[in-house]
Design a protein around this motif. Structure first.
Motif, PDB file in Angstrom:
ATOM      1  N   ARG A  27       8.840  -6.891   0.246  1.00 23.52           N
ATOM      2  CA  ARG A  27       7.856  -5.878  -0.148  1.00 23.52           C
ATOM      3  C   ARG A  27       6.770  -5.827   0.906  1.00 23.52           C
ATOM      4  O   ARG A  27       6.474  -6.828   1.552  1.00 23.52           O
ATOM      5  CB  ARG A  27       7.191  -6.243  -1.474  1.00 23.52           C
ATOM      6  CG  ARG A  27       8.078  -6.216  -2.672  1.00 23.52           C
ATOM      7  CD  ARG A  27       7.264  -6.650  -3.876  1.00 23.52           C
ATOM      8  NE  ARG A  27       7.969  -6.412  -5.124  1.00 23.52           N
ATOM      9  CZ  ARG A  27       7.457  -6.685  -6.315  1.00 23.52           C
ATOM     10  NH1 ARG A  27       6.241  -7.225  -6.400  1.00 23.52           N
ATOM     11  NH2 ARG A  27       8.143  -6.448  -7.406  1.00 23.52           N
ATOM     12  N   THR A  28       6.147  -4.676   1.043  1.00 21.28           N
ATOM     13  CA  THR A  28       4.987  -4.562   1.924  1.00 21.28           C
ATOM     14  C   THR A  28       3.744  -4.514   1.043  1.00 21.28           C
ATOM     15  O   THR A  28       3.640  -3.668   0.157  1.00 21.28           O
ATOM     16  CB  THR A  28       5.069  -3.297   2.797  1.00 21.28           C
ATOM     17  OG1 THR A  28       6.250  -3.383   3.594  1.00 21.28           O
ATOM     18  CG2 THR A  28       3.852  -3.189   3.713  1.00 21.28           C
ATOM     19  N   TYR A  29       2.828  -5.444   1.285  1.00 23.23           N
ATOM     20  CA  TYR A  29       1.585  -5.531   0.520  1.00 23.23           C
ATOM     21  C   TYR A  29       0.432  -5.016   1.361  1.00 23.23           C
ATOM     22  O   TYR A  29       0.400  -5.223   2.573  1.00 23.23           O
ATOM     23  CB  TYR A  29       1.306  -6.985   0.121  1.00 23.23           C
ATOM     24  CG  TYR A  29       2.289  -7.531  -0.877  1.00 23.23           C
ATOM     25  CD1 TYR A  29       2.043  -7.430  -2.242  1.00 23.23           C
ATOM     26  CD2 TYR A  29       3.464  -8.137  -0.463  1.00 23.23           C
ATOM     27  CE1 TYR A  29       2.954  -7.921  -3.169  1.00 23.23           C
ATOM     28  CE2 TYR A  29       4.377  -8.632  -1.383  1.00 23.23           C
ATOM     29  CZ  TYR A  29       4.111  -8.521  -2.730  1.00 23.23           C
ATOM     30  OH  TYR A  29       5.016  -9.006  -3.642  1.00 23.23           O
ATOM     31  N   THR A  30      -0.530  -4.359   0.716  1.00 15.86           N
ATOM     32  CA  THR A  30      -1.772  -3.966   1.364  1.00 15.86           C
ATOM     33  C   THR A  30      -2.829  -4.962   0.923  1.00 15.86           C
ATOM     34  O   THR A  30      -3.055  -5.144  -0.282  1.00 15.86           O
ATOM     35  CB  THR A  30      -2.197  -2.538   0.960  1.00 15.86           C
ATOM     36  OG1 THR A  30      -1.183  -1.628   1.390  1.00 15.86           O
ATOM     37  CG2 THR A  30      -3.520  -2.155   1.605  1.00 15.86           C
ATOM     38  N   LEU A  31      -3.458  -5.629   1.887  1.00 12.18           N
ATOM     39  CA  LEU A  31      -4.506  -6.604   1.566  1.00 12.18           C
ATOM     40  C   LEU A  31      -5.782  -5.826   1.256  1.00 12.18           C
ATOM     41  O   LEU A  31      -6.423  -5.268   2.157  1.00 12.18           O
ATOM     42  CB  LEU A  31      -4.727  -7.559   2.740  1.00 12.18           C
ATOM     43  CG  LEU A  31      -3.479  -8.291   3.258  1.00 12.18           C
ATOM     44  CD1 LEU A  31      -3.870  -9.302   4.330  1.00 12.18           C
ATOM     45  CD2 LEU A  31      -2.717  -8.961   2.146  1.00 12.18           C
ATOM     46  N   LEU A  32      -6.135  -5.735  -0.031  1.00 12.24           N
ATOM     47  CA  LEU A  32      -7.266  -4.923  -0.460  1.00 12.24           C
ATOM     48  C   LEU A  32      -8.579  -5.454   0.102  1.00 12.24           C
ATOM     49  O   LEU A  32      -8.893  -6.629  -0.021  1.00 12.24           O
ATOM     50  CB  LEU A  32      -7.324  -4.881  -1.990  1.00 12.24           C
ATOM     51  CG  LEU A  32      -6.091  -4.295  -2.675  1.00 12.24           C
ATOM     52  CD1 LEU A  32      -6.256  -4.356  -4.192  1.00 12.24           C
ATOM     53  CD2 LEU A  32      -5.845  -2.868  -2.227  1.00 12.24           C
ATOM     54  N   GLY A  33      -9.326  -4.574   0.749  1.00  8.35           N
ATOM     55  CA  GLY A  33     -10.615  -4.940   1.323  1.00  8.35           C
ATOM     56  C   GLY A  33     -10.540  -5.528   2.716  1.00  8.35           C
ATOM     57  O   GLY A  33     -11.561  -5.810   3.324  1.00  8.35           O
ATOM     58  N   ALA A  34      -9.341  -5.713   3.250  1.00  6.27           N
ATOM     59  CA  ALA A  34      -9.190  -6.297   4.591  1.00  6.27           C
ATOM     60  C   ALA A  34      -8.898  -5.184   5.599  1.00  6.27           C
ATOM     61  O   ALA A  34      -8.180  -4.232   5.292  1.00  6.27           O
ATOM     62  CB  ALA A  34      -8.058  -7.311   4.602  1.00  6.27           C
ATOM     63  N   PRO A  41      -6.056  -0.487   7.461  1.00  4.20           N
ATOM     64  CA  PRO A  41      -5.741  -1.457   6.401  1.00  4.20           C
ATOM     65  C   PRO A  41      -4.677  -2.440   6.882  1.00  4.20           C
ATOM     66  O   PRO A  41      -3.843  -2.101   7.721  1.00  4.20           O
ATOM     67  CB  PRO A  41      -5.177  -0.594   5.268  1.00  4.20           C
ATOM     68  CG  PRO A  41      -5.542   0.808   5.591  1.00  4.20           C
ATOM     69  CD  PRO A  41      -5.760   0.886   7.066  1.00  4.20           C
ATOM     70  N   VAL A  42      -4.716  -3.628   6.347  1.00  4.83           N
ATOM     71  CA  VAL A  42      -3.759  -4.664   6.748  1.00  4.83           C
ATOM     72  C   VAL A  42      -2.566  -4.631   5.807  1.00  4.83           C
ATOM     73  O   VAL A  42      -2.721  -4.676   4.580  1.00  4.83           O
ATOM     74  CB  VAL A  42      -4.417  -6.062   6.717  1.00  4.83           C
ATOM     75  CG1 VAL A  42      -3.410  -7.134   7.064  1.00  4.83           C
ATOM     76  CG2 VAL A  42      -5.602  -6.101   7.664  1.00  4.83           C
ATOM     77  N   HIS A  43      -1.371  -4.527   6.369  1.00  7.64           N
ATOM     78  CA  HIS A  43      -0.129  -4.568   5.601  1.00  7.64           C
ATOM     79  C   HIS A  43       0.571  -5.886   5.896  1.00  7.64           C
ATOM     80  O   HIS A  43       0.638  -6.320   7.042  1.00  7.64           O
ATOM     81  CB  HIS A  43       0.774  -3.383   5.950  1.00  7.64           C
ATOM     82  CG  HIS A  43       0.182  -2.083   5.535  1.00  7.64           C
ATOM     83  ND1 HIS A  43      -0.135  -1.093   6.424  1.00  7.64           N
ATOM     84  CD2 HIS A  43      -0.185  -1.617   4.316  1.00  7.64           C
ATOM     85  CE1 HIS A  43      -0.651  -0.069   5.774  1.00  7.64           C
ATOM     86  NE2 HIS A  43      -0.700  -0.370   4.496  1.00  7.64           N
ATOM     87  N   TRP A  44       1.099  -6.514   4.841  1.00 11.20           N
ATOM     88  CA  TRP A  44       1.695  -7.842   4.942  1.00 11.20           C
ATOM     89  C   TRP A  44       3.089  -7.811   4.312  1.00 11.20           C
ATOM     90  O   TRP A  44       3.217  -7.677   3.092  1.00 11.20           O
ATOM     91  CB  TRP A  44       0.806  -8.818   4.180  1.00 11.20           C
ATOM     92  CG  TRP A  44       1.173 -10.247   4.289  1.00 11.20           C
ATOM     93  CD1 TRP A  44       2.174 -10.885   3.604  1.00 11.20           C
ATOM     94  CD2 TRP A  44       0.570 -11.233   5.092  1.00 11.20           C
ATOM     95  NE1 TRP A  44       2.201 -12.211   3.945  1.00 11.20           N
ATOM     96  CE2 TRP A  44       1.222 -12.454   4.858  1.00 11.20           C
ATOM     97  CE3 TRP A  44      -0.494 -11.210   6.001  1.00 11.20           C
ATOM     98  CZ2 TRP A  44       0.863 -13.628   5.488  1.00 11.20           C
ATOM     99  CZ3 TRP A  44      -0.847 -12.386   6.622  1.00 11.20           C
ATOM    100  CH2 TRP A  44      -0.181 -13.577   6.372  1.00 11.20           C
ATOM    101  N   PRO A  45       4.148  -7.937   5.094  1.00  8.13           N
ATOM    102  CA  PRO A  45       5.491  -7.985   4.503  1.00  8.13           C
ATOM    103  C   PRO A  45       5.771  -9.377   3.938  1.00  8.13           C
ATOM    104  O   PRO A  45       5.428 -10.380   4.555  1.00  8.13           O
ATOM    105  CB  PRO A  45       6.419  -7.671   5.677  1.00  8.13           C
ATOM    106  CG  PRO A  45       5.637  -8.079   6.882  1.00  8.13           C
ATOM    107  CD  PRO A  45       4.184  -7.928   6.547  1.00  8.13           C
TER     108      PRO A  45
END
Length: 92
Positions: A27-34, A41-45
């Motif tokens: 999944r690709t996550y968006t780090l809220l507020g980062a 925005p920062v995306h974290w797989p």
């Protein structure tokens, strides 16, 4: 010849695959507020399940901890909520 074939085989580690025999979906996550250094925005797989905490180091060296969730954002990514911010190691 048989000895040579054995050397080229990939070793398997017991327990390396989940019990069901299927790999988890990434999944690709968006780090809220980062925000990245460029302001995006920062995306974290990740293939880890919701509830897992990850640590991200921002562009200024500040470490922040986020918890992965099952919440889907309008852009189709999953939300990773900020849990805590650690001080810069140099500031201690």
């Amino acid at each position: 010849m048989a000895g040579r074939a054995r050397r080229h085989r990939t070793p398997t580690t017991p327990g390396a695959t989940p019990a069901t025999g299927t790999a988890r979906q990434v999944r690709t996550y968006t780090l809220l507020g980062a925000r990245a250094a460029d302001g995006q925005p920062v995306h974290w797989p990740s293939s880890r399940p919701a509830g897992v905490r990850i640590t991200w180091t921002g562009p200024a060296g500040k470490r922040e901890q986020f918890e992965l969730t099952d919440a889907v954002l309008p852009d189709g990514t999953y939300a990773a909520e900020r849990v805590s911010v650690y001080p810069d190691r140099g500031a201690l």
